[in-house]
Design an enzyme around this catalytic site. Structure first.
Site, PDB file in Angstrom:
ATOM      1  N   GLU A   1       0.833  -1.220   0.000  1.00  0.00           N
ATOM      2  CA  GLU A   1       0.000   0.000   0.000  1.00  0.00           C
ATOM      3  C   GLU A   1       0.866   1.268   0.000  1.00  0.00           C
ATOM      4  OE1 GLU A   1      -3.511  -0.045   2.454  1.00  0.00           O
ATOM      5  OE2 GLU A   1      -3.856  -2.149   2.026  1.00  0.00           O
TER       6      GLU A   1
HETATM    7  C1  LIG Z   1       2.088  -9.853   1.147  1.00  0.00           C
HETATM    8  C2  LIG Z   1       1.853  -8.937   0.003  1.00  0.00           C
HETATM    9  C3  LIG Z   1       0.563  -8.574  -0.324  1.00  0.00           C
HETATM   10  C4  LIG Z   1       0.323  -7.740  -1.419  1.00  0.00           C
HETATM   11  N1  LIG Z   1      -0.964  -7.462  -1.793  1.00  0.00           N
HETATM   12  C5  LIG Z   1      -1.191  -6.809  -2.961  1.00  0.00           C
HETATM   13  C6  LIG Z   1      -2.517  -6.688  -3.491  1.00  0.00           C
HETATM   14  O1  LIG Z   1      -3.489  -7.143  -2.881  1.00  0.00           O
HETATM   15  N2  LIG Z   1      -2.685  -6.081  -4.693  1.00  0.00           N
HETATM   16  C7  LIG Z   1      -1.637  -5.557  -5.393  1.00  0.00           C
HETATM   17  O2  LIG Z   1      -1.860  -5.015  -6.468  1.00  0.00           O
HETATM   18  N3  LIG Z   1      -0.364  -5.642  -4.911  1.00  0.00           N
HETATM   19  C8  LIG Z   1      -0.127  -6.269  -3.734  1.00  0.00           C
HETATM   20  N4  LIG Z   1       1.158  -6.387  -3.249  1.00  0.00           N
HETATM   21  C9  LIG Z   1       2.250  -5.746  -3.963  1.00  0.00           C
HETATM   22  C10 LIG Z   1       2.834  -4.564  -3.202  1.00  0.00           C
HETATM   23  O3  LIG Z   1       1.949  -3.501  -3.236  1.00  0.00           O
HETATM   24  C11 LIG Z   1       4.214  -4.273  -3.816  1.00  0.00           C
HETATM   25  O4  LIG Z   1       5.100  -5.229  -3.288  1.00  0.00           O
HETATM   26  C12 LIG Z   1       4.694  -2.872  -3.553  1.00  0.00           C
HETATM   27  O5  LIG Z   1       3.946  -1.972  -4.308  1.00  0.00           O
HETATM   28  C13 LIG Z   1       6.171  -2.689  -3.893  1.00  0.00           C
HETATM   29  O6  LIG Z   1       6.417  -3.134  -5.190  1.00  0.00           O
HETATM   30  P1  LIG Z   1       7.628  -4.152  -5.455  1.00  0.00           P
HETATM   31  O7  LIG Z   1       7.568  -5.199  -4.410  1.00  0.00           O
HETATM   32  O8  LIG Z   1       7.580  -4.589  -6.854  1.00  0.00           O
HETATM   33  O9  LIG Z   1       8.918  -3.285  -5.188  1.00  0.00           O
HETATM   34  P2  LIG Z   1       9.703  -2.377  -6.254  1.00  0.00           P
HETATM   35  O10 LIG Z   1       8.793  -1.371  -6.831  1.00  0.00           O
HETATM   36  O11 LIG Z   1      10.449  -3.256  -7.176  1.00  0.00           O
HETATM   37  O12 LIG Z   1      10.720  -1.610  -5.304  1.00  0.00           O
HETATM   38  C14 LIG Z   1      11.888  -2.212  -4.740  1.00  0.00           C
HETATM   39  C15 LIG Z   1      12.495  -1.218  -3.750  1.00  0.00           C
HETATM   40  O13 LIG Z   1      12.827  -0.001  -4.422  1.00  0.00           O
HETATM   41  C16 LIG Z   1      12.156   1.107  -3.824  1.00  0.00           C
HETATM   42  N5  LIG Z   1      11.769   2.037  -4.884  1.00  0.00           N
HETATM   43  C17 LIG Z   1      11.054   1.778  -6.000  1.00  0.00           C
HETATM   44  N6  LIG Z   1      10.897   2.904  -6.725  1.00  0.00           N
HETATM   45  C18 LIG Z   1      11.524   3.894  -6.057  1.00  0.00           C
HETATM   46  C19 LIG Z   1      11.705   5.294  -6.274  1.00  0.00           C
HETATM   47  N7  LIG Z   1      11.214   5.921  -7.350  1.00  0.00           N
HETATM   48  N8  LIG Z   1      12.392   6.004  -5.364  1.00  0.00           N
HETATM   49  C20 LIG Z   1      12.883   5.419  -4.252  1.00  0.00           C
HETATM   50  N9  LIG Z   1      12.748   4.108  -3.984  1.00  0.00           N
HETATM   51  C21 LIG Z   1      12.062   3.350  -4.867  1.00  0.00           C
HETATM   52  C22 LIG Z   1      10.945   0.498  -3.131  1.00  0.00           C
HETATM   53  O14 LIG Z   1      10.478   1.294  -2.057  1.00  0.00           O
HETATM   54  C23 LIG Z   1      11.532  -0.815  -2.642  1.00  0.00           C
HETATM   55  O15 LIG Z   1      12.255  -0.587  -1.457  1.00  0.00           O
HETATM   56  C24 LIG Z   1       1.412  -7.221  -2.160  1.00  0.00           C
HETATM   57  C25 LIG Z   1       2.719  -7.567  -1.804  1.00  0.00           C
HETATM   58  C26 LIG Z   1       2.946  -8.433  -0.770  1.00  0.00           C
HETATM   59  C27 LIG Z   1       4.360  -8.829  -0.460  1.00  0.00           C
END
Ligand SMILES: Cc1cc2nc3c(=O)[nH]c(=O)nc-3n(C[C@H](O)[C@H](O)[C@H](O)COP(=O)(O)OP(=O)(O)OC[C@H]3O[C@@H](n4cnc5c(N)ncnc54)[C@H](O)[C@@H]3O)c2cc1C
Length: 658
Positions: free
Chosen positions: A423
């Protein structure tokens, strides 16, 4: 569609543009949080503390009593953890109580609760099982009911909301290649006759494995006369072409039904499009404006349990001749846990009641509450592990197996960790809030600091910005925080509100200096922006705590004098006793001030620029020598060495050491 986007390659500028287009740019109602960043401490926007109506309170308390009874008697938290599954009868029982339709209006078969009691209900459920709270929250905070309620047509509301009150839904945005950056979204929805045809893969879909309805974000291709763009669709999971390919397992929240969902030529009627084509991200973000408050509710619940366990264990466990809670190092942790918990609850309740009262725009407050509570609750959990010592690291099952009380502190840490990621990760929340917080600066000086603006545009923008700053800067020099008599009605807490007022102006001045110093590069100074937002979050927490303690103290005084405390209280059972609330608020504010001072110091004295350089060098491979001397467990074994090393073992040794 842009060719790059089609291939999944999106440059940074496009990513920012997509995020910017999804922003809600209008501010129809006043915002306490926004003004705070502008050096304008508008205490009047949050004080007196808003309260639920008598009817909302009656309905909410009555439901909470039934829910608490159900959770205490029908849910076995250890079973959910052990089996990594929420039993069907628990979900059925919750459905029969109305817990799937807490925020669905009564005319559509729901309970019609406001944000406050919805959050309170999540606190009760989350204290028994965070996985179960995640199920309810994924369904109601981001799943189908909220966007349909906010953006659906009357026909869509009539069709979907009654189902939402009885069935589980999910929200599907994330894809394998699309996390924080929705510009790369690959799922497509191609118009075809009366339908859209959906194709794509969605990852980490909480509830996706069991949901009956889902809201899916997919891209409608641009074409002649069609704007297209990322759009939101309600999809019935019974539609042919949908497969759930995996049930994902995580570090914590073991009971959640989280999957990988594939859409293959899935026909979705055009009537299922929510809002207009291209409005999907805006719908998702607007839904999250209040939807984000469910996480702070869970964090406050976690803090309450942590305070109780810390109190009980620190009194019971005697080492070095004293209960461990009497050793100063442990006392400090206990005070931190108790004070932070009061603040998490104050922040949540204030934001939720502002939302219910419709008194202000709470998008910044809710975002600050999510950011701050998820970070602080994790610190609270870590300190609780430390207080419990070895028992903090041992599983509840193991503790129980050897005859001790099965206190699940180890699970507690694992369950809380995700709040800093989903979120809106902490890093993304920093950027999102910073963007909103400096909106007024950008409105005035946008052209000056826009890297794309021409020299002429910059000159015109500079003249406009000059006028704005000439009026605004003098307001940052002095204020109520410098007058010893200000906020006197808050008694011993008045000094903290004066501090907030002064710090708010200092923060605004700092942003102004930073905008002048870095201009267009400010948006890349994530260290600065993060600290600036963290200062705002602490100031909001201090304000919420003072306003809350003041209300608690008044309710207590009225109760003592025999007046009906219900009318004055905040509508929550067990409101804090007045003097005690003020004491805890005072401690919290003193702790927060220490953190704020450090953050201010860090704005200008830090290693950010150096860290960026070093990180570049790490990424370029300059320091791979630091990595030598260990194996990589992510490479398949064999880990038990045969007499002759197998090929994969040799690879592993080669890869890590060579
Ligand atoms: C248990 C669980 C439940 C979830 N439930 C849902 C759901 O119901 N529906 C849904 O759609 N998604 C869901 N998600 C997905 C979740 O919202 C994403 O994991 C989250 O948005 C982060 O995306 P990512 O994991 O791909 O990280 P990435 O976007 O790949 O980021 C990796 C790291 O880089 C940082 N980062 C990325 N971009 C930037 C930037 N521009 N500047 C600085 N730092 C940055 C991030 O903060 C993070 O630390 C869920 C994930 C989990 C693990």
């Amino acid at each position: 569609m842009h060719a790059d986007t089609e291939r999944g390659h999106v440059d940074e500028r496009t990513a920012r543009k997509v995020a910017e287009e999804a922003r809600e740019t209008e501010w129809r109602l006043p915002s306490f949080g926004k003004q705070l960043f502008l050096g304008d401490f508008r205490l009047d926007l949050v004080h007196p503390h808003p309260r639920p109506s008598d009817e909302a309170r009656r309905k909410g308390e009555e439901f909470l009593a039934r829910l608490t009874e159900f959770c205490a008697s029908k849910i076995d938290p250890a079973e959910i953890e052990r089996e990594s599954r929420i039993p069907d009868e628990v979900i059925i029982g919750l459905r029969d109580l109305g817990a799937l339709g807490m925020k669905v209006p009564e005319r559509h078969g729901g309970l019609g609760l406001g944000q406050l009691y919805y959050g309170r209900a999540l606190m009760v459920v989350g204290s028994v099982s965070p996985a179960l709270a995640a199920l309810l929250s994924a369904h109601q905070s981001i799943g189908v009911p909220q966007p349909v309620k906010l953006f659906g047509t009357p026909e869509q509301q009539d069709e979907w909301l009654p189902r939402c009150a009885r069935e589980v839904s999910a929200f599907l945005l994330t894809e394998p290649d699309v996390g924080s950056d929705p510009a790369r979204l690959r799922a497509t929805a191609v118009p075809d006759g009366d339908d859209y045809v959906l194709n794509g893969v969605k990852l980490w879909t909480t509830n996706g494995v069991v949901a009956d309805l889902v809201v899916v974000m997919a891209r409608v291709p641009e074409s002649d006369g069609r704007r297209g763009g990322i759009s939101a669709f309600v999809v019935d999971m019974a539609t042919p072409g949908i497969t759930v390919e995996n049930r994902n397992a995580f570090m914590g929240l073991r009971g959640i039904e989280n999957g990988v969902t594939r859409f293959h030529d899935v026909r979705v009627p055009k009537a299922n499009l929510i809002g207009r084509e291209g409005a999907g991200l805006k719908i998702a973000l607007t839904t999250l404006n209040t939807g984000r408050l469910s996480l702070p509710a869970g964090c406050a619940a976690a803090g309450k349990w942590a305070t109780m366990i810390a109190r009980e264990w620190s009194r019971e466990r005697v080492q070095w001749g004293r209960p461990v809670g009497e050793h100063e190092a442990v006392s400090r942790k206990i005070a931190f846990i108790a004070a932070t918990t009061y603040a998490m609850e104050a922040m949540h309740d204030l934001s939720a009641q502002l939302a219910d009262a419709g008194r202000g725009d709470i998008r910044i407050e809710a975002a600050l509450a999510k950011l701050w509570s998820s970070e602080m609750a994790y610190r609270v959990a870590d300190e609780l592990v430390q207080i419990r010592g070895g028992r903090g690291y041992e599983t509840a099952e193991s503790l129980a197996a050897r005859g001790e009380r099965g206190v699940p502190v180890e699970q507690f840490v694992r369950d809380l960790r995700i709040n800093r990621i989903f979120e809106g990760s902490t890093e993304i929340m920093h950027l999102l809030i910073a963007r909103e917080a400096v909106d007024a600066h950008l409105a005035a000086a946008g052209g000056v600091i826009d890297p794309d603006a021409s020299a002429g545009q910059k000159a015109r923008a500079a003249a406009k910005a000059g006028g704005f700053y000439a009026r605004w800067l003098p307001t940052l020099v002095t204020g109520a925080g410098q007058r010893p008599s200000s906020y006197a009605e808050f008694g011993p807490l008045a000094r903290h509100l004066r501090y907030v007022e002064r710090a708010s102006r200092k923060l605004a001045r700092s942003i102004f200096y930073a905008a002048g110093r870095w201009q267009g590069r400010l948006e890349y100074k994530q260290g600065f922006l993060g600290r600036m937002v963290d200062i705002g979050a602490e100031l909001f927490a201090m304000s919420a705590v003072c306003v809350r303690a003041h209300a608690d103290a008044r309710a207590d005084a009225r109760a003592d004098s025999g007046a009906d405390s219900g009318a004055e209280g905040l509508g929550m059972d067990g409101a804090a006793p007045g003097a005690s609330a003020v004491k805890l608020a005072d401690v919290f504010c003193r702790q927060a001030r220490v953190r704020v001072e450090e953050l201010f110091e860090g704005l200008w004295r830090n290693t950010d620029a150096l860290d960026v350089k070093v990180a570049k060098a790490v990424l370029a491979g300059e320091f791979t020598w630091v990595e030598q001397g260990v194996l990589d467990p992510s490479i398949p074994g064999p880990w038990i060495a045969p007499s002759e090393p197998g090929p994969s073992e040799r690879d592993n040794v080669h890869r890590v050491i060579g």
